[in-house]
Scaffold this motif. Structure first.
Motif, mmCIF file in Angstrom:
data_model
loop_
_atom_site.group_PDB
_atom_site.id
_atom_site.type_symbol
_atom_site.label_atom_id
_atom_site.label_comp_id
_atom_site.label_asym_id
_atom_site.label_seq_id
_atom_site.Cartn_x
_atom_site.Cartn_y
_atom_site.Cartn_z
ATOM 1 N N PHE A 139 0.826 -1.206 0.000
ATOM 2 C CA PHE A 139 0.000 0.000 0.000
ATOM 3 C C PHE A 139 0.864 1.262 0.000
ATOM 4 O O PHE A 139 0.477 2.284 -0.575
ATOM 5 C CB PHE A 139 -0.929 -0.010 1.210
ATOM 6 N N LEU A 142 1.822 1.563 -3.526
ATOM 7 C CA LEU A 142 0.670 2.017 -4.298
ATOM 8 C C LEU A 142 0.412 3.500 -4.090
ATOM 9 O O LEU A 142 0.053 4.222 -5.039
ATOM 10 C CB LEU A 142 -0.569 1.200 -3.901
ATOM 11 N N THR A 145 2.734 5.291 -6.246
ATOM 12 C CA THR A 145 2.300 5.218 -7.644
ATOM 13 C C THR A 145 1.188 6.231 -7.929
ATOM 14 O O THR A 145 1.223 6.955 -8.925
ATOM 15 C CB THR A 145 1.801 3.799 -7.959
ATOM 16 N N THR A 178 4.931 0.786 -7.273
ATOM 17 C CA THR A 178 4.152 -0.405 -6.934
ATOM 18 C C THR A 178 5.035 -1.642 -6.939
ATOM 19 O O THR A 178 4.941 -2.508 -6.045
ATOM 20 C CB THR A 178 2.991 -0.589 -7.922
#
Length: 238
Positions: A139, A142, A145, A178
């Protein structure tokens, strides 16, 4: 080379948030590998102690049995044998404490269990780090990203050019975050599972040893296992 170039671009072109996420993932990775290496070395050492504990019951008396276990203070099998011996002597020689209402079996059981619980706490230290990294690193990557894509789209919008050559570079570099998150999380998860299995093996050996110690200190003889062969009881002297 392309992946290294892409990671370098993420660092060079990224803002404060992107770099902070990258540093956070790097620290998570370092913590993961340090815990894995340290705990793996501990498990290897404890397994050696477990093999040495098998010769304990072939000793002539308790003193020679303790010498078979060595003198390393971190040896849980040695500490367990010493704890059981001290508990038996304490119960036998003391008459003015509340624990005198307990028989020797209950008292030795309590002392051995406390020793195992303390060792279990030490054995499981560090696993929370692996669990935390394994569950949060994807996470975090992410988030890096999403943040990178957001700024890439802002840059593309301000320039007014949305051709594939303008979009692919910034978006691809953002997606590297990611991949970095997964690269950090996967070793943490695999290392956690492997260490948990190793810890269970050590604790299983320690609990069996404690069971035999309890029988020895209470009855004077070890409980023989099926198919193990006859083992002569050690003398409590010495």
């Amino acid at each position: 080379m392309e992946s290294q170039f892409g990671i370098a671009n993420v660092w060079i072109q990224g803002d404060f948030v992107t770099r902070t996420v990258a540093i956070g993932l790097l620290l998570m990775s370092l913590a993961t590998w340090i815990v894995i290496l340290v705990k793996t070395m501990d498990i290897i050492r404890f397994k050696k102690h477990a093999r040495a504990a098998r010769d304990f019951w072939h000793s002539e008396n308790l003193a020679s049995g303790l010498s078979q276990l060595g003198t390393t203070p971190a040896n849980p099998f040695l500490q367990l044998a010493l704890e059981g011996h001290e508990a038996t002597a304490h119960h036998r020689n003391t008459r003015a404490h509340l624990h005198d209402s307990l028989d020797v079996s209950d008292w030795v059981t309590r002392c051995l269990r406390n020793c195992i619980d303390e060792f279990t706490t030490r054995l499981q230290s560090g696993l929370a780090i692996l669990a935390s990294v394994g569950s949060t690193a994807p996470f975090v990557g992410l988030f890096g990203t999403v943040w990178g894509i957001y700024h890439a789209l802002l840059s593309i919008g301000s320039s007014g050019q949305a051709t594939i050559d303008k979009v692919a570079g910034p978006i691809g570099e953002a997606l590297i975050m990611t991949a970095l998150g997964l690269a950090v999380a996967i070793p943490a998860v695999l290392g956690y599972n492997a260490l948990v299995r190793g810890n269970k093996s050590i604790l299983g050996s320690l609990n069996r040893f404690a069971h035999d110690l309890h029988a020895y200190f209470v009855t004077g003889a070890r409980v023989s296992a099926a198919g193990e062969g006859k083992v002569l009881p050690m003398r409590k002297g010495g």
